[in-house]
Design a protein around this motif. Structure first.
Motif, PDB file in Angstrom:
ATOM      1  N   VAL A  57       0.932  -1.161  -0.062  1.00  0.00           N
ATOM      2  CA  VAL A  57       0.088  -0.032  -0.087  1.00  0.00           C
ATOM      3  C   VAL A  57       0.880   1.286   0.156  1.00  0.00           C
ATOM      4  CG1 VAL A  57      -1.952   1.214   1.218  1.00  0.00           C
ATOM      5  CG2 VAL A  57      -1.862  -1.454   1.162  1.00  0.00           C
ATOM      6  N   TRP A  58       0.512   2.118  -0.904  1.00  0.00           N
ATOM      7  CA  TRP A  58       1.217   3.499  -1.192  1.00  0.00           C
ATOM      8  C   TRP A  58       0.240   4.529  -0.960  1.00  0.00           C
ATOM      9  CZ3 TRP A  58       6.512   4.380  -2.537  1.00  0.00           C
ATOM     10  CH2 TRP A  58       7.336   3.059  -3.027  1.00  0.00           C
ATOM     11  N   ILE A  59       0.871   5.679  -0.584  1.00  0.00           N
ATOM     12  CA  ILE A  59       0.050   6.945  -0.582  1.00  0.00           C
ATOM     13  C   ILE A  59       0.665   7.956  -1.729  1.00  0.00           C
ATOM     14  CG2 ILE A  59      -0.807   8.850   0.676  1.00  0.00           C
ATOM     15  CD1 ILE A  59      -2.035   6.304   1.757  1.00  0.00           C
ATOM     16  N   LEU A  60      -0.041   8.556  -2.542  1.00  0.00           N
ATOM     17  CA  LEU A  60       0.429   9.458  -3.474  1.00  0.00           C
ATOM     18  C   LEU A  60       0.087  10.813  -3.030  1.00  0.00           C
ATOM     19  CD1 LEU A  60       0.567   6.638  -4.865  1.00  0.00           C
ATOM     20  CD2 LEU A  60       0.809   8.152  -7.039  1.00  0.00           C
ATOM     21  N   GLY A  61       0.941  11.830  -3.074  1.00  0.00           N
ATOM     22  CA  GLY A  61       0.502  13.316  -2.742  1.00  0.00           C
ATOM     23  C   GLY A  61       1.427  14.265  -3.447  1.00  0.00           C
ATOM     24  N   SER A  62       0.933  15.393  -3.620  1.00  0.00           N
ATOM     25  CA  SER A  62       1.455  16.693  -4.546  1.00  0.00           C
ATOM     26  C   SER A  62       1.597  17.912  -3.492  1.00  0.00           C
ATOM     27  CB  SER A  62       0.555  16.979  -5.394  1.00  0.00           C
ATOM     28  OG  SER A  62      -0.089  15.954  -6.541  1.00  0.00           O
ATOM     29  N   SER A  63       1.616  17.662  -2.215  1.00  0.00           N
ATOM     30  CA  SER A  63       1.943  18.643  -1.267  1.00  0.00           C
ATOM     31  C   SER A  63       2.143  18.103   0.119  1.00  0.00           C
ATOM     32  CB  SER A  63       0.754  19.614  -1.054  1.00  0.00           C
ATOM     33  OG  SER A  63      -0.368  18.972  -0.297  1.00  0.00           O
TER      34      SER A  63
ATOM     35  N   ALA B 186       5.814  11.240  -4.137  1.00  0.00           N
ATOM     36  CA  ALA B 186       5.618  12.642  -4.419  1.00  0.00           C
ATOM     37  C   ALA B 186       5.834  13.065  -5.626  1.00  0.00           C
ATOM     38  CB  ALA B 186       6.654  13.652  -3.326  1.00  0.00           C
ATOM     39  N   ASN B 187       4.865  13.948  -6.253  1.00  0.00           N
ATOM     40  CA  ASN B 187       4.795  14.086  -7.474  1.00  0.00           C
ATOM     41  C   ASN B 187       5.446  15.362  -8.132  1.00  0.00           C
ATOM     42  OD1 ASN B 187       2.760  12.133  -8.145  1.00  0.00           O
ATOM     43  ND2 ASN B 187       1.247  13.203  -7.214  1.00  0.00           N
ATOM     44  N   TYR B 188       6.808  15.352  -8.631  1.00  0.00           N
ATOM     45  CA  TYR B 188       7.428  16.517  -9.127  1.00  0.00           C
ATOM     46  C   TYR B 188       6.756  16.669 -10.447  1.00  0.00           C
ATOM     47  CZ  TYR B 188      11.284  19.442 -10.668  1.00  0.00           C
ATOM     48  OH  TYR B 188      11.918  20.181 -11.032  1.00  0.00           O
ATOM     49  N   HIS B 189       6.519  15.653 -11.360  1.00  0.00           N
ATOM     50  CA  HIS B 189       6.056  15.863 -12.541  1.00  0.00           C
ATOM     51  C   HIS B 189       4.627  16.468 -12.551  1.00  0.00           C
ATOM     52  CE1 HIS B 189       3.168  12.352 -12.043  1.00  0.00           C
ATOM     53  NE2 HIS B 189       2.715  12.607 -13.274  1.00  0.00           N
ATOM     54  N   VAL B 190       3.800  16.465 -11.443  1.00  0.00           N
ATOM     55  CA  VAL B 190       2.678  17.089 -11.606  1.00  0.00           C
ATOM     56  C   VAL B 190       2.446  18.476 -10.641  1.00  0.00           C
ATOM     57  CG1 VAL B 190       0.139  16.911 -10.743  1.00  0.00           C
ATOM     58  CG2 VAL B 190       1.186  14.959 -11.804  1.00  0.00           C
ATOM     59  N   SER B 191       3.292  18.534  -9.632  1.00  0.00           N
ATOM     60  CA  SER B 191       3.086  19.722  -8.770  1.00  0.00           C
ATOM     61  C   SER B 191       4.694  19.886  -8.374  1.00  0.00           C
ATOM     62  CB  SER B 191       2.212  19.473  -7.564  1.00  0.00           C
ATOM     63  OG  SER B 191       2.190  20.707  -6.806  1.00  0.00           O
TER      64      SER B 191
ATOM     65  N   VAL C 202       9.732   9.437  -6.050  1.00  0.00           N
ATOM     66  CA  VAL C 202       9.455  10.865  -6.418  1.00  0.00           C
ATOM     67  C   VAL C 202       9.303  10.744  -7.939  1.00  0.00           C
ATOM     68  CG1 VAL C 202      10.194  13.332  -7.260  1.00  0.00           C
ATOM     69  CG2 VAL C 202      10.562  12.226  -4.611  1.00  0.00           C
ATOM     70  N   SER C 203       8.218  11.307  -8.639  1.00  0.00           N
ATOM     71  CA  SER C 203       8.283  11.239 -10.069  1.00  0.00           C
ATOM     72  C   SER C 203       8.605  12.248 -10.903  1.00  0.00           C
ATOM     73  CB  SER C 203       6.520  11.219 -10.293  1.00  0.00           C
ATOM     74  OG  SER C 203       5.808  12.594  -9.796  1.00  0.00           O
ATOM     75  N   ALA C 204       8.970  12.136 -12.413  1.00  0.00           N
ATOM     76  CA  ALA C 204       9.440  13.047 -12.963  1.00  0.00           C
ATOM     77  C   ALA C 204       8.906  12.954 -14.437  1.00  0.00           C
ATOM     78  CB  ALA C 204      10.899  13.214 -13.112  1.00  0.00           C
ATOM     79  N   ASP C 205       8.679  13.897 -15.214  1.00  0.00           N
ATOM     80  CA  ASP C 205       8.296  13.628 -16.725  1.00  0.00           C
ATOM     81  C   ASP C 205       9.521  13.622 -17.614  1.00  0.00           C
ATOM     82  OD1 ASP C 205       6.875  13.986 -19.286  1.00  0.00           O
ATOM     83  OD2 ASP C 205       5.119  14.116 -18.050  1.00  0.00           O
ATOM     84  N   VAL C 206       9.611  12.491 -18.298  1.00  0.00           N
ATOM     85  CA  VAL C 206      11.065  12.619 -19.115  1.00  0.00           C
ATOM     86  C   VAL C 206      10.756  12.422 -20.554  1.00  0.00           C
ATOM     87  CG1 VAL C 206      12.243  11.838 -16.996  1.00  0.00           C
ATOM     88  CG2 VAL C 206      11.799  10.236 -18.834  1.00  0.00           C
TER      89      VAL C 206
ATOM     90  N   GLU D  80       2.333  30.975 -19.696  1.00  0.00           N
ATOM     91  CA  GLU D  80       2.299  31.152 -18.155  1.00  0.00           C
ATOM     92  C   GLU D  80       1.586  29.917 -17.598  1.00  0.00           C
ATOM     93  OE1 GLU D  80       2.899  32.799 -14.509  1.00  0.00           O
ATOM     94  OE2 GLU D  80       3.777  32.929 -16.360  1.00  0.00           O
ATOM     95  N   LEU D  81       0.409  29.585 -18.378  1.00  0.00           N
ATOM     96  CA  LEU D  81      -0.452  28.325 -17.729  1.00  0.00           C
ATOM     97  C   LEU D  81       0.486  27.096 -17.589  1.00  0.00           C
ATOM     98  CD1 LEU D  81      -3.407  27.692 -17.026  1.00  0.00           C
ATOM     99  CD2 LEU D  81      -3.652  27.080 -19.377  1.00  0.00           C
ATOM    100  N   VAL D  82       1.158  26.748 -18.427  1.00  0.00           N
ATOM    101  CA  VAL D  82       2.046  25.498 -18.535  1.00  0.00           C
ATOM    102  C   VAL D  82       3.596  25.467 -18.179  1.00  0.00           C
ATOM    103  CG1 VAL D  82       0.424  24.771 -20.341  1.00  0.00           C
ATOM    104  CG2 VAL D  82       2.816  25.680 -21.175  1.00  0.00           C
ATOM    105  N   ALA D  83       4.033  26.880 -17.840  1.00  0.00           N
ATOM    106  CA  ALA D  83       5.388  26.942 -17.609  1.00  0.00           C
ATOM    107  C   ALA D  83       6.058  25.999 -16.638  1.00  0.00           C
ATOM    108  CB  ALA D  83       5.838  28.229 -17.202  1.00  0.00           C
ATOM    109  N   ASP D  84       5.368  25.903 -15.472  1.00  0.00           N
ATOM    110  CA  ASP D  84       5.934  24.815 -14.321  1.00  0.00           C
ATOM    111  C   ASP D  84       5.886  23.352 -14.715  1.00  0.00           C
ATOM    112  OD1 ASP D  84       3.029  24.664 -14.650  1.00  0.00           O
ATOM    113  OD2 ASP D  84       3.132  23.666 -12.414  1.00  0.00           O
TER     114      ASP D  84
END
Length: 375
Positions: free
Chosen positions: A207-213, A230-235, A263-267, A316-320
């Motif tokens: 069992v895992w918990i996923l979170g963005s903050s 933790a979601n680096y790719h989402v938040s 920790v996640s990342a989009d690559v 600006e909407l997608v910059a992060d």
């Protein structure tokens, strides 16, 4: 290996959901051969460009098509289901693939309601003459870019998404407190609940918990002694506070003596940097489709993406998300991932890749695995 994969089963322009699902199974098989540790499936709804709407079903298909790689959810949205239904679904899959299934859980339903309430409160308190809040700037922490935070409250209060939210639950249903739901999941699994989940009770699920903050998800994961993703790719703006809050709250459990963080990342990886950037070009347009409330669009070709006329507001909407996508050669991306691992203290990294052509996505994962395993 300390690399794992998160897959959304993306539907690309000109292709179908069936194509996306066949590609997911093929990628999972190749990921297993390349040595990846886990293969997680996301949960998305009402998205023309995403086929992973029922992760438990897709996990069963992927587990049946593979032999050794762990398969799981990244994440089941507990706000849309009861703890019993989740445990029964994953217990059923575990019964046929024991010891290979990860139950990753998120708290989307409750989080959405909290963000909507905060937005309403801010709107009520704001006067017409008040200037908009100024966004803080980006910062770099030991080589890792931490961008300004994205205001998700604007997204969750979008009228279309608010309507979609009502379709995910029975009329009048209210999402219980997340901590209590997690306690029910654990009780069903270990047999201490007053009711019995069959299959499910005694299942070898991780069992895992996923979170963005650094909010309740991180707190609950730590207090229950569960691993945390933790979601680096989402938040990306919140990743450091998320892992810090989890570690501060951590209490040893029967299953985990010390904190364990993914920790996640989009690559996007290709043989040369120019090719990688070409393959990644549609990413911003895809993120824009999500953040404007229309749902993830079918993933465009680089040529289709180049035809889009960008405004400053679009950028600006997608910059992060665009600025924190890791794009380049195998060695370039592997080095940036090592920075991410070092700065966050991650025990494991979860990479997600979307390209229009399936062969390019497969190749990206294969090249990264080779570079990651090199001394």
């Amino acid at each position: 290996m300390t690399l794992s994969i998160l897959d959304l089963a993306p539907i690309t322009s000109g292709n179908t959901a069936a194509d996306a699902l066949r590609n997911t199974i093929d990628l999972a098989q190749r990921a297993e051969r390349a040595g990846y540790r886990r293969y997680w499936l996301a949960e998305h709804h009402f998205a023309p460009g995403v086929a992973s709407s029922a992760p438990a079903v897709l996990i069963a298909l992927v587990a049946a098509a593979t032999a050794t790689i762990r398969v799981g959810s990244g994440a089941v949205q507990l706000g849309h289901q009861t703890p019993l239904s989740v445990v029964e679904q994953f217990g059923l899959v575990d019964a046929l693939h024991p010891g290979r299934i990860d139950l990753g859980i998120g708290r989307s339903g409750q989080r959405r309601a909290e963000l909507a309430a905060k937005t309403a409160a801010r709107t009520a308190a704001r006067t017409a003459a008040a200037p908009p809040a100024e966004r803080p700037g980006s910062r770099t922490v030991d080589g890792l870019l931490i961008p300004p935070p994205f205001d998700f409250s604007k997204l969750v209060t979008h009228p279309q998404l608010a309507h979609y939210a009502t379709l995910l639950q029975q009329p009048g249903a209210e999402t219980p407190d997340f901590a209590g739901q997690i306690d029910d999941v654990l009780a069903f699994l270990n047999g201490t609940h007053e009711a019995h989940a069959v299959p499910g009770e005694g299942a070898e699920l991780e069992v895992w918990i996923l979170g963005s903050s650094g909010g309740q998800s991180a707190q609950v994961a730590g207090e229950r002694g569960l691993p945390f993703a933790a979601n680096y790719h989402v938040s990306p703006a919140n990743v450091l506070q998320a892992v810090e809050a989890y570690r501060e709250a951590f209490k040893p459990s029967d299953d985990l003596a010390e904190p364990y963080v993914v920790v996640s990342a989009d690559v996007v990886v290709a043989e040369d940097e120019a090719r990688a950037r070409e393959l990644a070009a549609p990413y911003g347009l895809w993120v824009r489709s999500i953040r404007t409330g229309s749902g993830a669009m079918p993933y465009a070709t680089p040529e289709e993406a180049a035809a889009h006329v960008w405004t400053e507001a679009d950028r600006e909407l997608v910059a992060d998300r665009v600025d924190t996508q890791f794009v380049g050669t195998p060695d370039q991306v592997a080095e940036r991932l090592r920075v991410l691992r070092r700065v966050t203290g991650a025990d494991e990294l979860l990479v997600t890749t979307i390209t229009h052509d399936h062969d390019d996505r497969v190749r990206s994962h294969e090249l990264l695995a080779q570079a990651w395993n090199r001394p």
